[in-house]
Design an enzyme around this catalytic site. Structure first.
Site, PDB file in Angstrom:
ATOM      1  N   HIS A 161      39.014  26.582  23.307  1.00 54.33           N
ATOM      2  CA  HIS A 161      37.685  26.320  23.014  1.00 54.33           C
ATOM      3  C   HIS A 161      36.746  26.799  24.080  1.00 54.33           C
ATOM      4  O   HIS A 161      37.152  27.256  25.273  1.00 54.33           O
ATOM      5  CB  HIS A 161      37.326  24.731  22.478  1.00 54.33           C
ATOM      6  CG  HIS A 161      37.604  24.143  23.709  1.00 54.33           C
ATOM      7  ND1 HIS A 161      38.653  23.704  24.414  1.00 54.33           N
ATOM      8  CD2 HIS A 161      36.840  23.225  24.422  1.00 54.33           C
ATOM      9  CE1 HIS A 161      38.745  22.798  25.474  1.00 54.33           C
ATOM     10  NE2 HIS A 161      37.372  22.511  25.463  1.00 54.33           N
ATOM     11  N   HIS A 190      34.341  25.456  25.942  1.00 52.49           N
ATOM     12  CA  HIS A 190      34.022  24.627  27.164  1.00 52.49           C
ATOM     13  C   HIS A 190      34.411  25.527  28.400  1.00 52.49           C
ATOM     14  O   HIS A 190      35.606  25.806  28.496  1.00 52.49           O
ATOM     15  CB  HIS A 190      34.478  23.104  27.134  1.00 52.49           C
ATOM     16  CG  HIS A 190      33.711  22.457  26.316  1.00 52.49           C
ATOM     17  ND1 HIS A 190      34.200  21.311  25.691  1.00 52.49           N
ATOM     18  CD2 HIS A 190      32.594  22.608  25.471  1.00 52.49           C
ATOM     19  CE1 HIS A 190      33.358  20.363  24.606  1.00 52.49           C
ATOM     20  NE2 HIS A 190      32.268  21.575  24.741  1.00 52.49           N
ATOM     21  N   ASP A 237      35.288  24.786  31.447  1.00 47.76           N
ATOM     22  CA  ASP A 237      36.442  24.402  32.278  1.00 47.76           C
ATOM     23  C   ASP A 237      37.822  24.998  31.785  1.00 47.76           C
ATOM     24  O   ASP A 237      38.688  24.734  32.454  1.00 47.76           O
ATOM     25  CB  ASP A 237      36.581  22.623  32.312  1.00 47.76           C
ATOM     26  CG  ASP A 237      36.945  21.974  31.267  1.00 47.76           C
ATOM     27  OD1 ASP A 237      35.765  22.415  30.093  1.00 47.76           O
ATOM     28  OD2 ASP A 237      37.310  20.936  31.113  1.00 47.76           O
ATOM     29  N   HIS A 238      37.550  25.465  30.642  1.00 42.86           N
ATOM     30  CA  HIS A 238      38.631  26.235  29.982  1.00 42.86           C
ATOM     31  C   HIS A 238      38.697  27.582  29.655  1.00 42.86           C
ATOM     32  O   HIS A 238      39.652  28.296  29.446  1.00 42.86           O
ATOM     33  CB  HIS A 238      39.079  25.563  28.545  1.00 42.86           C
ATOM     34  CG  HIS A 238      39.119  24.183  28.477  1.00 42.86           C
ATOM     35  ND1 HIS A 238      40.600  23.739  28.194  1.00 42.86           N
ATOM     36  CD2 HIS A 238      38.586  23.081  28.745  1.00 42.86           C
ATOM     37  CE1 HIS A 238      40.678  22.465  28.149  1.00 42.86           C
ATOM     38  NE2 HIS A 238      39.269  22.021  28.626  1.00 42.86           N
ATOM     39  N   HIS A 240      37.876  18.319  18.503  1.00 39.63           N
ATOM     40  CA  HIS A 240      37.203  18.001  19.579  1.00 39.63           C
ATOM     41  C   HIS A 240      35.597  18.124  19.340  1.00 39.63           C
ATOM     42  O   HIS A 240      35.346  17.998  18.262  1.00 39.63           O
ATOM     43  CB  HIS A 240      37.713  19.197  20.815  1.00 39.63           C
ATOM     44  CG  HIS A 240      37.188  18.802  21.912  1.00 39.63           C
ATOM     45  ND1 HIS A 240      37.081  17.537  22.736  1.00 39.63           N
ATOM     46  CD2 HIS A 240      36.542  19.732  22.876  1.00 39.63           C
ATOM     47  CE1 HIS A 240      36.615  17.665  23.921  1.00 39.63           C
ATOM     48  NE2 HIS A 240      36.345  18.932  24.107  1.00 39.63           N
ATOM     49  N   ASP A 255      42.106  19.662  24.571  1.00 34.94           N
ATOM     50  CA  ASP A 255      41.018  18.932  24.171  1.00 34.94           C
ATOM     51  C   ASP A 255      41.160  18.569  22.752  1.00 34.94           C
ATOM     52  O   ASP A 255      40.731  19.390  21.911  1.00 34.94           O
ATOM     53  CB  ASP A 255      39.692  19.260  24.856  1.00 34.94           C
ATOM     54  CG  ASP A 255      39.641  19.481  26.241  1.00 34.94           C
ATOM     55  OD1 ASP A 255      40.573  19.619  26.898  1.00 34.94           O
ATOM     56  OD2 ASP A 255      38.317  19.764  26.655  1.00 34.94           O
ATOM     57  N   HIS A 290      45.423  18.037  32.581  1.00 36.35           N
ATOM     58  CA  HIS A 290      44.056  17.739  32.110  1.00 36.35           C
ATOM     59  C   HIS A 290      43.660  16.461  32.323  1.00 36.35           C
ATOM     60  O   HIS A 290      43.406  15.708  31.365  1.00 36.35           O
ATOM     61  CB  HIS A 290      43.685  18.250  30.915  1.00 36.35           C
ATOM     62  CG  HIS A 290      42.372  18.346  30.407  1.00 36.35           C
ATOM     63  ND1 HIS A 290      41.533  17.172  30.147  1.00 36.35           N
ATOM     64  CD2 HIS A 290      41.561  19.546  30.492  1.00 36.35           C
ATOM     65  CE1 HIS A 290      40.154  17.679  29.784  1.00 36.35           C
ATOM     66  NE2 HIS A 290      40.294  19.208  30.037  1.00 36.35           N
TER      67      HIS A 290
END
Length: 314
Positions: A63, A65, A67-68, A142, A205, A263
């Site tokens: 996805h 976000h 941090d990914h 998510h 997530d 995670h």
């Protein structure tokens, strides 16, 4: 044959800590590599892990976000430096397409990058083929459109040497029998049994959702996020994450052989609480899943192939 193994490049959820880098999970599979969810700092972690950037064939993002996926530009530049001319495909949900394309543009790397969006659906969507294995994606739950991934190798055959000898099938005729299914009155099923292919699952997530179990069903190795402990289950639900207990239960129900927990929220300096919860959840369901608590730079081998069932006597 090249090893099949997971290299854990980072395990932090949302924010890195002094001991945990942002996400990053590299799967080595038959001479090629697939990089999942490269967060910020992944390029440097690759150096520490001695990961070969030119072997990366695909980058799979769950996805949008950051941090990914914020590590994408650095990884692309590392690829351009270490293996110029080697193309790479960047996969992610349709919702993340423009974000991922912008990251590829920002990289300004001298590497051919193809960005491919994935429809976010409740049923499996085929994404690509990786060394003959089928890479599929499926929607999770998510705060933004998110997918999990599953790499599944087709079933093979295990031959019975004694049965082949009795049937007079030797040398090149064995391959001919496998291609045709029958040779000189001998059927393939008479001298072999089906051998299950290996499966890898990757779930980041998401709230607890039936798709989690489906994505990792019968997986030899599966990575599941467990951002929170069960005592913070309300936070997990509100923020769209799994608890360690939920991850353990999903893996046990799915028949996962080795579960890699990753995670982690920065609120847990001691991760053994999460590992204990997941192991207890597996035990409660009578599962046989081995739980591995991931640390940065861990290398986790894909378990050896499952044994083929015994061939029935004729």
């Amino acid at each position: 044959m090249s090893p099949r193994e997971l290299v854990v490049l980072g395990t932090a959820g949302q924010a890195p800590t002094r001991t945990r880098n942002h996400n990053g999970y590299l799967l080595r599979w038959d001479g090629t590599s697939v990089l999942f969810d490269p967060g910020e700092g992944t390029q440097r972690q690759m150096l520490h892990a001695e990961v070969s950037a030119p072997r990366i064939e695909r980058i799979c993002v769950t996805h949008r976000h950051n941090d990914h996926c914020l590590g994408v530009p650095g990884v692309l530049n590392r690829m351009a430096q270490d293996g110029p001319g080697r193309p790479v495909t960047l996969h992610g949900p349709d919702d993340a397409f423009e974000h991922l394309r912008a990251l590829a543009v920002v990289a300004a790397a001298h590497v051919e990058v193809t960005v491919e969006g994935i429809p976010v659906r409740d049923e499996p969507v085929e994404v690509a083929r990786v060394a003959g294995a089928r890479l599929i994606a499926r929607a999770l739950d998510h705060r933004v459109p998110t997918v999990g991934y599953r790499l599944e190798e087709p079933a093979g055959r295990s031959f019975d040497a004694a049965a082949l000898a009795d049937a007079g099938i030797t040398g090149p005729d064995v391959g001919e029998l496998q291609r045709r299914g029958e040779l000189r009155g001998v059927r393939l099923a008479d001298v072999s049994v089906e051998r299950p292919g290996q499966v890898f699952g990757f779930v980041m997530d998401t709230r607890d959702h039936p798709a989690v179990v489906d994505l990792v069903r019968d997986a030899d190795l599966a990575v599941l996020e467990c951002t929170y402990a069960e005592r913070h289950a309300d936070l997990a639900r509100d923020r769209g994450h799994l608890t360690a207990r939920q991850a353990g239960r999903a893996a046990a129900r799915a028949g996962v052989r080795t579960l890699v927990l990753a995670h982690f929220s920065q609120r847990y300096p001691d991760l053994e609480e999460l590992a204990a919860e997941a192991r207890a959840a597996v035990a409660e369901l009578g599962g046989r899943t081995r739980v591995h608590l991931a640390h940065d730079l861990d290398v986790v081998p894909v378990p050896p192939r499952r044994s083929a069932p015994a061939r029935a006597a004729s």
